[in-house]
Motif scaffolding. Sequence first.
Motif, PDB file in Angstrom:
ATOM      1  N   ALA A   1       0.788  -1.240  -0.154  1.00  0.00           N
ATOM      2  CA  ALA A   1       0.100  -0.127  -0.021  1.00  0.00           C
ATOM      3  C   ALA A   1       0.868   1.290   0.000  1.00  0.00           C
ATOM      4  CB  ALA A   1      -0.680  -0.063   1.316  1.00  0.00           C
ATOM      5  N   ASP A   2       2.058   1.180   0.951  1.00  0.00           N
ATOM      6  CA  ASP A   2       2.896   2.527   0.694  1.00  0.00           C
ATOM      7  C   ASP A   2       3.523   2.644  -0.496  1.00  0.00           C
ATOM      8  OD1 ASP A   2       2.440   2.827   3.474  1.00  0.00           O
ATOM      9  OD2 ASP A   2       4.268   1.828   4.228  1.00  0.00           O
ATOM     10  N   VAL A   3       3.927   1.449  -1.141  1.00  0.00           N
ATOM     11  CA  VAL A   3       4.633   1.577  -2.347  1.00  0.00           C
ATOM     12  C   VAL A   3       3.854   2.045  -3.484  1.00  0.00           C
ATOM     13  CG1 VAL A   3       5.929   0.495  -4.241  1.00  0.00           C
ATOM     14  CG2 VAL A   3       6.421   0.026  -1.832  1.00  0.00           C
ATOM     15  N   SER A   4       2.578   1.595  -3.396  1.00  0.00           N
ATOM     16  CA  SER A   4       1.549   2.225  -4.204  1.00  0.00           C
ATOM     17  C   SER A   4       1.049   3.518  -4.393  1.00  0.00           C
ATOM     18  CB  SER A   4       0.149   1.187  -4.439  1.00  0.00           C
ATOM     19  OG  SER A   4      -0.321   1.430  -2.977  1.00  0.00           O
ATOM     20  N   ARG A   5       0.988   3.869  -3.139  1.00  0.00           N
ATOM     21  CA  ARG A   5       0.776   5.425  -2.810  1.00  0.00           C
ATOM     22  C   ARG A   5       1.894   6.256  -3.306  1.00  0.00           C
ATOM     23  NH1 ARG A   5      -0.176   4.398   2.391  1.00  0.00           N
ATOM     24  NH2 ARG A   5      -1.803   2.984   2.806  1.00  0.00           N
ATOM     25  N   LEU A   6       3.012   5.816  -3.300  1.00  0.00           N
ATOM     26  CA  LEU A   6       4.292   6.572  -3.529  1.00  0.00           C
ATOM     27  C   LEU A   6       4.266   6.763  -5.098  1.00  0.00           C
ATOM     28  CD1 LEU A   6       7.082   7.922  -2.538  1.00  0.00           C
ATOM     29  CD2 LEU A   6       7.938   5.590  -3.072  1.00  0.00           C
ATOM     30  N   PHE A   7       4.100   5.607  -5.856  1.00  0.00           N
ATOM     31  CA  PHE A   7       3.873   5.675  -7.100  1.00  0.00           C
ATOM     32  C   PHE A   7       2.713   5.944  -7.945  1.00  0.00           C
ATOM     33  CE2 PHE A   7       7.961   3.304  -6.444  1.00  0.00           C
ATOM     34  CZ  PHE A   7       8.860   3.707  -7.307  1.00  0.00           C
ATOM     35  N   ARG A   8       1.679   6.222  -7.187  1.00  0.00           N
ATOM     36  CA  ARG A   8       0.315   6.674  -7.420  1.00  0.00           C
ATOM     37  C   ARG A   8      -0.324   5.600  -8.607  1.00  0.00           C
ATOM     38  NH1 ARG A   8       0.837  13.110  -8.058  1.00  0.00           N
ATOM     39  NH2 ARG A   8       1.724  13.613  -6.132  1.00  0.00           N
ATOM     40  N   VAL A   9      -0.120   4.448  -8.095  1.00  0.00           N
ATOM     41  CA  VAL A   9      -0.595   3.268  -8.968  1.00  0.00           C
ATOM     42  C   VAL A   9      -1.819   2.498  -7.941  1.00  0.00           C
ATOM     43  CG1 VAL A   9       1.111   3.188 -10.685  1.00  0.00           C
ATOM     44  CG2 VAL A   9       1.182   1.740  -8.590  1.00  0.00           C
ATOM     45  N   HIS A  10      -2.373   1.619  -8.551  1.00  0.00           N
ATOM     46  CA  HIS A  10      -3.079   0.685  -7.596  1.00  0.00           C
ATOM     47  C   HIS A  10      -2.415  -0.329  -6.895  1.00  0.00           C
ATOM     48  CE1 HIS A  10      -6.496  -2.191  -6.702  1.00  0.00           C
ATOM     49  NE2 HIS A  10      -7.160  -1.160  -6.642  1.00  0.00           N
ATOM     50  N   ARG A  11      -2.873  -0.781  -5.882  1.00  0.00           N
ATOM     51  CA  ARG A  11      -2.058  -2.007  -5.028  1.00  0.00           C
ATOM     52  C   ARG A  11      -1.747  -3.232  -6.002  1.00  0.00           C
ATOM     53  NH1 ARG A  11      -5.998  -0.422  -1.686  1.00  0.00           N
ATOM     54  NH2 ARG A  11      -7.139  -2.256  -1.770  1.00  0.00           N
ATOM     55  N   ALA A  12      -2.823  -3.404  -6.898  1.00  0.00           N
ATOM     56  CA  ALA A  12      -2.837  -4.464  -7.692  1.00  0.00           C
ATOM     57  C   ALA A  12      -1.512  -4.572  -8.751  1.00  0.00           C
ATOM     58  CB  ALA A  12      -4.033  -5.096  -8.264  1.00  0.00           C
ATOM     59  N   THR A  13      -1.275  -3.383  -9.013  1.00  0.00           N
ATOM     60  CA  THR A  13      -0.019  -3.140 -10.092  1.00  0.00           C
ATOM     61  C   THR A  13       1.330  -3.527  -9.358  1.00  0.00           C
ATOM     62  OG1 THR A  13      -1.178  -1.454 -11.038  1.00  0.00           O
ATOM     63  CG2 THR A  13       1.204  -1.348 -11.418  1.00  0.00           C
ATOM     64  N   ILE A  14       1.431  -2.889  -8.182  1.00  0.00           N
ATOM     65  CA  ILE A  14       2.494  -3.394  -7.280  1.00  0.00           C
ATOM     66  C   ILE A  14       2.749  -4.930  -6.974  1.00  0.00           C
ATOM     67  CG2 ILE A  14       3.857  -3.099  -5.167  1.00  0.00           C
ATOM     68  CD1 ILE A  14       3.681  -0.602  -7.295  1.00  0.00           C
ATOM     69  N   SER A  15       1.531  -5.514  -6.658  1.00  0.00           N
ATOM     70  CA  SER A  15       1.461  -6.943  -6.318  1.00  0.00           C
ATOM     71  C   SER A  15       1.784  -7.783  -7.622  1.00  0.00           C
ATOM     72  CB  SER A  15      -0.254  -7.352  -5.860  1.00  0.00           C
ATOM     73  OG  SER A  15      -0.402  -6.768  -4.701  1.00  0.00           O
ATOM     74  N   ARG A  16       1.340  -7.333  -8.781  1.00  0.00           N
ATOM     75  CA  ARG A  16       1.576  -8.083  -9.995  1.00  0.00           C
ATOM     76  C   ARG A  16       3.201  -8.003 -10.277  1.00  0.00           C
ATOM     77  NH1 ARG A  16      -3.046  -5.900 -12.080  1.00  0.00           N
ATOM     78  NH2 ARG A  16      -1.896  -4.192 -12.817  1.00  0.00           N
ATOM     79  N   ILE A  17       3.974  -6.585 -10.184  1.00  0.00           N
ATOM     80  CA  ILE A  17       5.146  -6.806 -10.113  1.00  0.00           C
ATOM     81  C   ILE A  17       6.114  -7.635  -9.171  1.00  0.00           C
ATOM     82  CG2 ILE A  17       7.342  -5.045  -9.953  1.00  0.00           C
ATOM     83  CD1 ILE A  17       5.447  -3.008 -10.912  1.00  0.00           C
ATOM     84  N   ALA A  18       5.593  -7.783  -7.987  1.00  0.00           N
ATOM     85  CA  ALA A  18       6.221  -8.625  -6.786  1.00  0.00           C
ATOM     86  C   ALA A  18       6.000 -10.035  -7.211  1.00  0.00           C
ATOM     87  CB  ALA A  18       5.565  -8.182  -5.426  1.00  0.00           C
ATOM     88  N   ALA A  19       4.631 -10.435  -7.758  1.00  0.00           N
ATOM     89  CA  ALA A  19       4.492 -11.688  -8.036  1.00  0.00           C
ATOM     90  C   ALA A  19       5.408 -12.232  -9.322  1.00  0.00           C
ATOM     91  CB  ALA A  19       3.028 -12.005  -8.286  1.00  0.00           C
ATOM     92  N   ALA A  20       5.694 -11.346 -10.143  1.00  0.00           N
ATOM     93  CA  ALA A  20       6.508 -11.491 -11.442  1.00  0.00           C
ATOM     94  C   ALA A  20       7.911 -11.728 -10.819  1.00  0.00           C
ATOM     95  CB  ALA A  20       6.329 -10.508 -12.363  1.00  0.00           C
ATOM     96  N   HIS A  21       8.442 -11.002 -10.122  1.00  0.00           N
ATOM     97  CA  HIS A  21       9.529 -11.071  -9.466  1.00  0.00           C
ATOM     98  C   HIS A  21       9.878 -12.492  -8.701  1.00  0.00           C
ATOM     99  CE1 HIS A  21      13.556 -10.016  -7.622  1.00  0.00           C
ATOM    100  NE2 HIS A  21      12.902 -10.255  -6.630  1.00  0.00           N
ATOM    101  N   ARG A  22       8.799 -12.777  -7.888  1.00  0.00           N
ATOM    102  CA  ARG A  22       8.851 -14.180  -7.128  1.00  0.00           C
ATOM    103  C   ARG A  22       8.927 -15.196  -8.027  1.00  0.00           C
ATOM    104  NH1 ARG A  22       5.172 -11.330  -3.721  1.00  0.00           N
ATOM    105  NH2 ARG A  22       3.346 -12.486  -4.803  1.00  0.00           N
ATOM    106  N   THR A  23       8.140 -15.382  -9.136  1.00  0.00           N
ATOM    107  CA  THR A  23       8.314 -16.351 -10.150  1.00  0.00           C
ATOM    108  C   THR A  23       9.498 -16.447 -10.853  1.00  0.00           C
ATOM    109  OG1 THR A  23       5.587 -15.899 -10.525  1.00  0.00           O
ATOM    110  CG2 THR A  23       7.061 -17.083 -12.036  1.00  0.00           C
ATOM    111  N   ALA A  24       9.963 -15.183 -11.373  1.00  0.00           N
ATOM    112  CA  ALA A  24      11.469 -15.274 -11.853  1.00  0.00           C
ATOM    113  C   ALA A  24      12.416 -15.628 -10.986  1.00  0.00           C
ATOM    114  CB  ALA A  24      11.664 -13.625 -12.383  1.00  0.00           C
TER     115      ALA A  24
END
Length: 87
Positions: A58-81
């Motif tokens: 939530a903090d990171v999404s507020r900082l970048f002004r995007v939805h929390r799901a956007t940050i979650s997708r990036i984190a999930a892609a990183h975990r998968t990679a």
Amino acid sequence: MQMLGSFAEFERAVVRERTQAGLSAARALGRRGGRQPKFTPEQRVEIIAMLQAGRSIADVSRLFRVHRATISRIAAAHRTATTQDVP
């Protein structure tokens, strides 16, 4: 009426052919289709670093002004990679 239908089908075929030719030419120049990525690779690295440092999604999404799901997708892609890299 049948003549009109024939002309319409012919025109549609011509439009489709031109579209395919244009897409092929663009691919030959190295262009790709689709939406542009929201974040640059550097921003993605920064987001992952913030999450690993303990910041909440939530903090990171507020900082970048995007939805929390956007940050979650990036984190999930990183975990998968990272799990695919580990033998």
